[in-house]
Design a protein around this motif. Structure first.
Motif, PDB file in Angstrom:
ATOM      1  N   HIS A 292     -11.997  37.310 -19.292  1.00 40.11           N
ATOM      2  CA  HIS A 292     -12.821  36.108 -19.524  1.00 40.11           C
ATOM      3  C   HIS A 292     -14.271  36.563 -19.367  1.00 40.11           C
ATOM      4  O   HIS A 292     -14.596  37.207 -18.362  1.00 40.11           O
ATOM      5  CB  HIS A 292     -12.464  35.021 -18.506  1.00 40.11           C
ATOM      6  N   PRO A 293     -15.149  36.279 -20.333  1.00 38.94           N
ATOM      7  CA  PRO A 293     -16.524  36.789 -20.225  1.00 38.94           C
ATOM      8  C   PRO A 293     -17.324  36.129 -19.109  1.00 38.94           C
ATOM      9  O   PRO A 293     -18.337  36.681 -18.668  1.00 38.94           O
ATOM     10  CB  PRO A 293     -17.139  36.451 -21.590  1.00 38.94           C
ATOM     11  N   GLY A 294     -16.856  34.933 -18.656  1.00 40.54           N
ATOM     12  CA  GLY A 294     -17.593  34.191 -17.644  1.00 40.54           C
ATOM     13  C   GLY A 294     -18.827  33.530 -18.249  1.00 40.54           C
ATOM     14  O   GLY A 294     -19.251  33.905 -19.338  1.00 40.54           O
ATOM     15  N   PRO A 295     -19.399  32.546 -17.571  1.00 36.82           N
ATOM     16  CA  PRO A 295     -18.851  31.970 -16.352  1.00 36.82           C
ATOM     17  C   PRO A 295     -17.582  31.171 -16.646  1.00 36.82           C
ATOM     18  O   PRO A 295     -17.477  30.562 -17.701  1.00 36.82           O
ATOM     19  CB  PRO A 295     -19.984  31.052 -15.856  1.00 36.82           C
ATOM     20  N   VAL A 296     -16.641  31.206 -15.691  1.00 37.11           N
ATOM     21  CA  VAL A 296     -15.341  30.542 -15.877  1.00 37.11           C
ATOM     22  C   VAL A 296     -15.466  29.064 -15.515  1.00 37.11           C
ATOM     23  O   VAL A 296     -16.070  28.726 -14.503  1.00 37.11           O
ATOM     24  CB  VAL A 296     -14.290  31.203 -14.954  1.00 37.11           C
TER      25      VAL A 296
ATOM     26  N   SER B  24     -28.642  33.157 -17.905  1.00 38.47           N
ATOM     27  CA  SER B  24     -27.671  34.251 -17.774  1.00 38.47           C
ATOM     28  C   SER B  24     -27.587  34.656 -16.312  1.00 38.47           C
ATOM     29  O   SER B  24     -28.597  34.695 -15.617  1.00 38.47           O
ATOM     30  CB  SER B  24     -28.134  35.459 -18.586  1.00 38.47           C
ATOM     31  N   THR B  25     -26.398  34.943 -15.863  1.00 37.97           N
ATOM     32  CA  THR B  25     -26.239  35.574 -14.543  1.00 37.97           C
ATOM     33  C   THR B  25     -25.763  37.003 -14.732  1.00 37.97           C
ATOM     34  O   THR B  25     -26.426  37.965 -14.334  1.00 37.97           O
ATOM     35  CB  THR B  25     -25.235  34.783 -13.673  1.00 37.97           C
ATOM     36  N   ARG B  26     -24.604  37.159 -15.403  1.00 40.81           N
ATOM     37  CA  ARG B  26     -23.982  38.494 -15.518  1.00 40.81           C
ATOM     38  C   ARG B  26     -24.816  39.479 -16.340  1.00 40.81           C
ATOM     39  O   ARG B  26     -25.096  40.598 -15.901  1.00 40.81           O
ATOM     40  CB  ARG B  26     -22.598  38.368 -16.191  1.00 40.81           C
ATOM     41  N   THR B  27     -25.166  39.070 -17.542  1.00 42.26           N
ATOM     42  CA  THR B  27     -25.819  40.007 -18.464  1.00 42.26           C
ATOM     43  C   THR B  27     -27.169  40.438 -17.914  1.00 42.26           C
ATOM     44  O   THR B  27     -27.496  41.629 -17.890  1.00 42.26           O
ATOM     45  CB  THR B  27     -25.964  39.360 -19.850  1.00 42.26           C
ATOM     46  N   LYS B  28     -27.948  39.462 -17.428  1.00 43.41           N
ATOM     47  CA  LYS B  28     -29.296  39.798 -16.952  1.00 43.41           C
ATOM     48  C   LYS B  28     -29.232  40.686 -15.707  1.00 43.41           C
ATOM     49  O   LYS B  28     -29.918  41.706 -15.625  1.00 43.41           O
ATOM     50  CB  LYS B  28     -30.094  38.526 -16.672  1.00 43.41           C
TER      51      LYS B  28
ATOM     52  N   ILE C 119     -33.005  41.396 -25.366  1.00 38.81           N
ATOM     53  CA  ILE C 119     -33.341  40.010 -25.738  1.00 38.81           C
ATOM     54  C   ILE C 119     -32.087  39.141 -25.819  1.00 38.81           C
ATOM     55  O   ILE C 119     -31.095  39.510 -26.445  1.00 38.81           O
ATOM     56  CB  ILE C 119     -34.092  39.954 -27.092  1.00 38.81           C
ATOM     57  N   ARG C 120     -32.155  37.954 -25.175  1.00 37.98           N
ATOM     58  CA  ARG C 120     -31.146  36.907 -25.370  1.00 37.98           C
ATOM     59  C   ARG C 120     -31.877  35.659 -25.839  1.00 37.98           C
ATOM     60  O   ARG C 120     -32.884  35.262 -25.255  1.00 37.98           O
ATOM     61  CB  ARG C 120     -30.402  36.603 -24.067  1.00 37.98           C
ATOM     62  N   HIS C 121     -31.345  35.039 -26.900  1.00 37.01           N
ATOM     63  CA  HIS C 121     -31.988  33.843 -27.443  1.00 37.01           C
ATOM     64  C   HIS C 121     -30.917  32.976 -28.092  1.00 37.01           C
ATOM     65  O   HIS C 121     -29.928  33.492 -28.602  1.00 37.01           O
ATOM     66  CB  HIS C 121     -33.058  34.255 -28.471  1.00 37.01           C
TER      67      HIS C 121
ATOM     68  N   THR D 102     -23.129  43.707 -26.245  1.00 32.43           N
ATOM     69  CA  THR D 102     -23.001  44.429 -24.963  1.00 32.43           C
ATOM     70  C   THR D 102     -21.806  43.895 -24.173  1.00 32.43           C
ATOM     71  O   THR D 102     -21.136  44.642 -23.463  1.00 32.43           O
ATOM     72  CB  THR D 102     -24.303  44.389 -24.123  1.00 32.43           C
ATOM     73  N   GLN D 103     -21.518  42.580 -24.321  1.00 29.57           N
ATOM     74  CA  GLN D 103     -20.302  42.021 -23.715  1.00 29.57           C
ATOM     75  C   GLN D 103     -19.076  42.667 -24.353  1.00 29.57           C
ATOM     76  O   GLN D 103     -18.106  43.018 -23.685  1.00 29.57           O
ATOM     77  CB  GLN D 103     -20.268  40.496 -23.932  1.00 29.57           C
ATOM     78  N   SER D 104     -19.152  42.830 -25.664  1.00 26.21           N
ATOM     79  CA  SER D 104     -18.021  43.423 -26.370  1.00 26.21           C
ATOM     80  C   SER D 104     -17.764  44.845 -25.862  1.00 26.21           C
ATOM     81  O   SER D 104     -16.609  45.216 -25.624  1.00 26.21           O
ATOM     82  CB  SER D 104     -18.287  43.415 -27.878  1.00 26.21           C
TER      83      SER D 104
END
Ligand code: CP
Length: 315
Positions: free
Chosen positions: A247-251, A46-50, A97-99, A128-130
């Motif tokens: 766009h949620p990314g990564p694009v 992850s880049t964005r979320t983390k 947590i992401r899994h 959380t993206q939503s």
């Protein structure tokens, strides 16, 4: 008390409260004065979320416990459950947590006594993206009811599509899907329409990343994808004047979207990332309050945030 796992469990009222709290955090600086330990447990890249959770936590004054799978005891065979239980025992008071497993939360749900926030579960949920997507749409339009939202692309493997379709529909938006045959998922229950029709009717075009890492077999799924299913320069010209691109990314530039459109006037892709920090501050606060890790009196306003005017930005 509930963990923040799926948009299925979140009411419309809770969404509006979270959007209001995100606005509050955008407009002024607040700190949580009680020492509170949180851990970001990312078992998938992850880049964005983390990073946005990290920024959100630091802005709130939370103490972040280090974790990386490569240097953890998972390398000695420790399970997800035992890792999470260890963090709880050591004093973490909230876990992010992401899994990759769609159902990882089921094994933890009733056995972990501190709040858990889902930062992505396989192809199932990305709440959380939503919320940050909802925030971006709400800032633009100020309402959801009747908005035509088109979710386009690799619907089959997308947790973003699932979380957003569920919540937007509950909030009164009209949700449409558009996807190549091999990326459709009929279980979702929203109508599929051809890409050129979709582009012409939407108020919000939510493009999805092709999720290569979740495909069972390697395919030439990107061959001619832009021309057949993506947002080309020609298609962008037929969008409604006010319609926006998410766009949620990564694009995958030149695949889901023409590279020149990633930062075009109607793109809100970088705005989504910016909004992610405040949306996650709101979710962290909601969970810490709900689980009584903190009280309302532990949240203290430090100062208003200085928002640059258009003129100041131009200088
Ligand atoms: N949108 C999203 O989840 O991006 P990352 O995988 O970079 O966190």
């Amino acid at each position: 008390m509930k963990h923040f796992i799926s948009m299925e469990d979140i009411t419309n009222e809770e969404i509006y409260q979270l959007l209001e709290m995100a606005r509050m955090y955008r407009e002024a600086e607040y700190k949580i004065t009680k020492q509170t330990f949180v851990a970001n447990l990312f078992f998938e890249p992850s880049t964005r979320t983390k990073t946005s959770f990290t920024v959100a936590e630091r802005k709130l004054g939370l103490d972040i416990l280090d974790f990386a799978t490569e240097t953890s005891s998972m390398q000695k065979g420790e399970s997800l459950y035992d890792t999470v239980k260890t963090f709880e025992a050591v004093g973490a008071e909230c876990l992010i947590i992401r899994h990759e497993d769609d159902e990882w939360s089921k094994a933890l749900n009733k056995k972990i006594n501190i709040p858990i926030i889902n930062a992505g579960s396989g192809k199932k949920d990305h709440p959380t993206q939503s919320l940050l997507d909802l925030d971006t749409i709400y800032q633009e339009y100020g309402y959801f009811k009747g908005l035509k939202v088109v979710i386009a692309g690799d619907v089959k493997h997308s947790r973003v599509a699932r979380s957003n379709a569920q919540m937007l529909s509950k909030l009164g938006a009209e949700v449409y899907l558009t996807a190549p045959d091999h990326f459709t998922e009929t279980e979702l229950g929203y109508p599929y329409i051809p890409i050129d029709e979709a582009i012409g009717i939407c108020d919000v075009l939510m493009l999805l990343r092709i999720q290569h890492e979740r495909h069972e077999a390697k395919s030439n799924s990107t061959l001619n994808y832009l021309e057949e299913f993506g947002l080309t320069k020609k298609r962008e010209k037929s969008m409604k004047p006010r319609a926006i691109i998410l766009h949620p990314g990564p694009v995958n530039r030149g695949v889901e979207i023409d590279t020149s459109l990633v930062e075009c006037q109607r793109s809100r892709i970088n705005k989504q990332i910016e909004n992610g920090v405040y949306a996650r501050m709101a979710i962290l606060t909601k969970q810490l309050l709900e689980w009584k890790v903190i009280n309302k009196t532990d949240i203290v306003k430090v100062k208003p945030r200085i928002v640059a005017t258009k003129k100041q930005k131009a200088n």
